[in-house]
Design an enzyme around this catalytic site. Structure first.
Site, PDB file in Angstrom:
ATOM      1  N   ASP A  70       0.820  -1.221   0.000  1.00  0.00           N
ATOM      2  CA  ASP A  70       0.000   0.000   0.000  1.00  0.00           C
ATOM      3  C   ASP A  70       0.856   1.275   0.000  1.00  0.00           C
ATOM      4  O   ASP A  70       0.326   2.381  -0.084  1.00  0.00           O
ATOM      5  CB  ASP A  70      -0.981   0.012   1.188  1.00  0.00           C
ATOM      6  N   HIS A  71       2.169   1.106   0.065  1.00  0.00           N
ATOM      7  CA  HIS A  71       3.046   2.284   0.080  1.00  0.00           C
ATOM      8  C   HIS A  71       3.912   2.414  -1.177  1.00  0.00           C
ATOM      9  O   HIS A  71       4.569   3.430  -1.366  1.00  0.00           O
ATOM     10  CB  HIS A  71       3.935   2.270   1.331  1.00  0.00           C
TER      11      HIS A  71
HETATM   12 ZN   LIG Z   1       0.440   1.159   5.549  1.00  0.00          ZN
END
Ligand SMILES: [Zn+2]
Length: 293
Positions: A70-71
């Site tokens: 998610d990054h």
């Molecule tokens: Zn995260």
């Protein structure tokens, strides 16, 4: 005149919602030079950039906090788009063990521009340009993760009274700023003699970490963007994240705090804003929010 603008592109956690996308923040710096920096690049970052009307081709630096999907997953699409738009300029990407992991991840892509990866898993300056520095500090999560501090370099500003005292003309002022000293009537005048120092602005980005007391020093006098996965201790499910009570401890050192990386169970922005209303200088970020620093 320097303008620094932040755009919160994604303020959600591992699973996005329609209101909160995956982590990413854009920093635009306009001074003598213009810089366009990205902190984290979760899935969908490039479409968020389009919505925010930020030209993705201007980005020269990407800082990844850690290698959780998610990054960073948004990097692939963003870089491919840059390639389609015929980018030729080098792109710098900083991440924990970035020098080893980065080239592995991109080995199936033939990009028409150079991508240089750097390891940011260390304490101290990891990037320096003419007008700013970026420092890293390892934090505590399930994998190697860092917090970043963007720091505008201190600058010297001309002091009107001192200029008058030395009888400098407009042309001489220009010259002393460029060359840091000039000769006038046989005497050397140094820039320091006719100026004063203004401290550069600091912006700290810390996501996916537990509360760390040692970060107080790192974020002193900064605008702090800190994760707030949970808004109450009772809600904590995953211990390697922070909750509101933790983040509020930084109020005594940071100038302002923007809460981001907000758990998907919190659907109402206004309810969250209500929870922090009584704390001056604490704000709940939301997707596509722009902040002038
Ligand atoms: Zn995260």
């Amino acid at each position: 005149m320097v303008n620094i603008n932040l755009t919160f592109l994604g303020t959600g956690t591992a699973i996005p919602t329609l209101k909160r996308r995956h982590s990413s923040i854009h920093l635009s710096y306009q001074g003598r030079n213009s810089y366009s920096l990205l902190f984290d690049c979760g899935e969908g970052t490039q479409t968020q950039l389009l919505k925010a009307r930020i030209n993705f081709m201007s980005i020269d630096h990407i800082f990844i906090t850690h290698w959780h999907a998610d990054h960073f997953i948004g990097i692939f699409g963003l870089l491919v788009s840059m390639g389609f738009e015929k980018r030729e300029r080098e792109l710098k990407i900083f991440a924990p063990k970035g020098d080893k992991i980065g080239p592995e991840l991109l080995k199936f892509y033939k990009l028409p521009f150079p991508v240089k990866f750097f390891d940011s898993y260390k304490n101290g300056v990891i990037c320096e340009e003419e007008e700013f520095l970026v420092e890293a500090m390892p934090v505590k999560h399930t994998v190697e993760t860092v917090a970043y501090k963007f720091q505008e370099k201190d600058r010297l500003k001309l002091d009107k009274k001192k200029i008058k005292k030395f009888g400098l003309t407009w042309q001489e002022c220009k010259e002393i700023k460029e060359k840091r000293k000039i000769k006038k009537d046989g005497k050397t005048i140094k820039l320091e003699e006719v100026s004063y120092k203004t401290e550069g602005k600091k912006i700290v980005y810390a996501v996916d970490t537990v509360y760390l007391k040692k970060m107080e020093k790192f974020c002193k006098d900064s605008i702090l963007i800190h994760e707030c996965t949970y808004f109450s201790k009772e809600d904590i499910k995953h211990k390697m994240h922070s909750c509101l009570q933790d983040v509020l401890k930084f109020r005594k050192v940071a100038k302002k705090i923007y809460l981001t990386h907000i758990g998907r169970q919190y659907q109402s922005q206004s309810e969250l804003e209500e929870k922090v209303k009584r704390y001056k200088n604490v704000f709940v970020a939301k997707d596509l929010m722009k902040v002038k620093i």
